[in-house]
Design an enzyme around this catalytic site. Structure first.
Site, PDB file in Angstrom:
ATOM      1  CG  ASP A 104      -2.175   0.993   1.098  1.00 41.21           C
ATOM      2  OD1 ASP A 104      -2.083   1.846   0.232  1.00 41.21           O
ATOM      3  OD2 ASP A 104      -2.899   1.034   2.051  1.00 41.21           O
ATOM      4  CB  ILE A 105       3.474   2.484  -2.221  1.00 44.42           C
ATOM      5  CG1 ILE A 105       3.012   2.038  -3.572  1.00 44.42           C
ATOM      6  CG2 ILE A 105       4.133   1.079  -1.250  1.00 44.42           C
ATOM      7  CD1 ILE A 105       4.233   1.956  -4.625  1.00 44.42           C
ATOM      8  CE  LYS A 106      -4.072   4.985   0.122  1.00 48.82           C
ATOM      9  NZ  LYS A 106      -3.597   3.680   1.071  1.00 48.82           N
ATOM     10  NE  ARG A 107       6.141   5.971  -3.195  1.00 45.64           N
ATOM     11  CZ  ARG A 107       6.152   5.627  -1.684  1.00 45.64           C
ATOM     12  NH1 ARG A 107       4.754   5.989  -1.188  1.00 45.64           N
ATOM     13  NH2 ARG A 107       7.048   5.373  -1.034  1.00 45.64           N
ATOM     14  CB  THR A 141      -2.312   1.142  -3.596  1.00 43.26           C
ATOM     15  OG1 THR A 141      -1.484   1.679  -2.543  1.00 43.26           O
ATOM     16  CG2 THR A 141      -2.980  -0.006  -2.871  1.00 43.26           C
TER      17      THR A 141
END
Length: 306
Positions: A104-107, A141
């Site tokens: 879950d890194i939402k880059r 993500t």
């Protein structure tokens, strides 16, 4: 293909569940922190060691019950470089235990920057004659706010490495509507994003579902049902179960008639279960057993709902 591996594990465990490994120091029993601090001091290294030992106990207790885990990188980054070591140790250990890992890194960026994010987390980097997979998650993500320029590099790496992504469509937080619900041509923005996700995903299909998934919060079940129709071949990662208010009876609309199509995340509701009154009998020393009991309860709740 990674999406097919995830689906296969969901079928085998009969648990469309992903456990969010989002540790905070306040979740970790004192005896684990005391041991880490004794060895490394009250330092970033000590905090990272406590996080790792805490994670390991939970993973050992639940790995055969679930298909996947989702470590949130911010919870590790807050402890600097030692925290990133703990993140990597956690990813590697989960994969050793046979779990699918969703980073879950939402880059989200464009061009070479997006490519670098993708290579670092789900791809490889070349160093002279050597090739390395730095973090080596199975999925990550991704934030789509920059448009197709920001997504294409991730998709390219997914194709090359047989990995996958989950793109933020409708998030579970209370203020998500400030932007995501804004009407554009008479329809909310999140529906436009969903249509793009469906389009991007059509170019990267597994056996039945795409490697390009979507994130849709459990706290918005009516929207989930509509988005399911807009993205029939998209796997939906559903955060917001448990501590954020989502429950099993709200989630049927996120799934397809085949019983697949969604995987539901619970983070602190599982990893800090021992702090809840329902699991207080386990005590600090039984924190991992409490997490196991919470997984079994969630599994039964989803089974009843579906």
């Amino acid at each position: 293909m990674m999406i097919d591996k995830l689906i296969d594990k969901i079928k085998k465990t009969q648990a469309p569940i992903v456990v969010g490994l989002d540790p905070m120091l306040s979740y970790i029993p004192d005896y684990i922190k005391d041991s880490a601090y004794k060895e490394y001091g009250e330092t970033l290294e000590g905090a990272a060691e406590a996080v790792w030992e805490y994670n390991k106990g939970i993973i050992d207790a639940i790995y055969e019950l679930i298909p996947a885990v989702k470590p949130q990188i911010a919870m590790y980054e807050q402890f600097g470089i030692p925290g990133l070591f703990a993140f990597k140790r956690t990813v590697d250990y989960c994969k050793k235990k046979g779990l699918v890992v969703i980073g879950d890194i939402k880059r989200g960026d464009i061009g070479s920057t997006s490519t670098a994010y993708a290579n670092g987390h789900i791809g490889r980097v070349e160093v002279g004659r050597n090739s390395y997979a730095p973090f080596d998650e199975d999925f990550i993500t991704v934030n789509p706010y920059l448009g197709s320029d920001g997504i294409a590099p991730f998709i390219d790496v997914c194709k090359k490495e047989n990995k996958g992504i989950f793109i933020l469509v409708k998030t579970s937080n209370p203020s998500s509507g400030e932007f995501q619900d804004r009407l554009i041509e008479g329809r909310p923005l999140y529906e436009h994003v969903a249509e793009k996700v469906n389009d991007w995903g059509s170019r990267l299909m597994g056996d039945s579902y795409s490697h390009v998934g979507a994130v849709v919060g459990a706290t918005y079940p009516e929207m989930g049902r509509e988005l399911r129709k807009l993205m029939p071949k998209t796997y939906i990662l559903v955060p917001g179960y448990g501590a954020q208010g989502g429950c099993g009876k709200d989630l049927a609309g996120f799934f397809n008639e085949d019983g697949l199509g969604a995987i539901v995340n619970s983070s602190r509701g599982i990893i800090a279960a021992y702090k809840q009154e329902a699991y207080s009998k386990y005590g600090d020393a039984g924190y991992a057993d409490a997490s196991r009991a919470a997984v079994l309860a969630m599994k039964e709740d989803l089974k009843q709902a579906l």
